[in-house]
Design a protein around this motif. Structure first.
Motif, short mmCIF file in Angstrom:
data_model
loop_
_atom_site.label_atom_id
_atom_site.label_comp_id
_atom_site.label_asym_id
_atom_site.label_seq_id
_atom_site.Cartn_x
_atom_site.Cartn_y
_atom_site.Cartn_z
N ALA A 136 2.03 -7.00 -3.79
CA ALA A 136 0.83 -7.80 -3.58
C ALA A 136 -0.24 -6.83 -3.13
N SER A 137 -1.51 -6.95 -4.01
CA SER A 137 -2.77 -6.06 -3.85
C SER A 137 -3.67 -6.74 -3.02
N PHE A 138 -4.53 -6.07 -2.34
CA PHE A 138 -5.48 -6.72 -1.43
C PHE A 138 -6.82 -6.28 -1.78
N SER A 192 -4.44 -11.50 -5.27
CA SER A 192 -5.02 -11.72 -6.65
C SER A 192 -3.91 -11.44 -7.81
N ASP A 193 -2.85 -11.12 -7.38
CA ASP A 193 -1.85 -10.97 -8.60
C ASP A 193 -1.46 -12.14 -8.97
N ASP A 194 -0.83 -12.11 -10.10
CA ASP A 194 -0.34 -13.49 -10.89
C ASP A 194 0.91 -13.56 -10.44
N SER A 195 1.79 -12.48 -10.09
CA SER A 195 3.23 -12.69 -9.78
C SER A 195 3.44 -11.90 -8.31
N PHE A 196 4.68 -12.20 -7.78
CA PHE A 196 4.98 -11.36 -6.53
C PHE A 196 6.40 -11.16 -6.46
N ALA A 197 6.73 -9.68 -6.21
CA ALA A 197 8.19 -9.57 -6.29
C ALA A 197 8.88 -9.39 -4.87
#
Length: 153
Positions: free
Chosen positions: A13-15, A106-111
């Protein structure tokens, strides 16, 4: 316990830190979201009936989108048991939909990659297993006290 705690090992995830004072709030929202995911996963964990006596830890990677929809899941590390590995992957599927991520991400997906521990492999008594010896001993003590109090009840 429910076979141990789940630990989220990787969360991509980016912040975007607009203000220094918002960093704490963003971290708090992220931790609360991760906690919701862990609680959801724990509630979906089941021990496969045919795997009594088996144990192990499966490492599973899964990806979700912004709406909490499961995009993919894969077994990264096997327990050595096909039944336990299948149960780990099924647990991820049953958890869908996942909680939506905080708006700050803001990411579209999260792993996520996490271990799923199947320890002991004991079936619960109401599922055909045996009561633990300490429970049986405790129940005997309680029964003896009741008989001592109720003499003939």
């Amino acid at each position: 316990m429910l076979a141990g705690l789940f630990v989220l090992l990787l969360a991509s995830a980016s912040f975007s830190y607009a203000q220094p004072e918002s960093v704490g709030a963003q971290a708090s929202a992220l931790e609360a979201w991760k906690k919701k995911i862990v609680i959801l996963l724990v509630s979906k964990r089941t021990f496969p009936p045919g795997a009594a006596g088996q144990s192990g830890t499966a490492k599973v990677k899964f990806v979700i989108d912004r709406q909490g929809k499961l995009i993919s899941r894969e077994l990264v590390e096997s327990t050595g048991s096909a039944l336990l590995d299948t149960a780990a992957l099924s647990m991820i599927e049953r958890a869908e939909p996942f909680p939506e991520p905080p708006a700050e991400l803001s990411d579209d997906s999260f792993a996520f990659t996490l271990p799923i521990n199947f320890a002991g492999g004991k079936q619960l008594p109401w599922a055909g297993g045996h009561w633990p010896a300490e429970w049986v001993d405790e129940q005997k003590k309680i029964d003896a006290k009741i008989r001592g109090i109720c003499r003939g009840c």
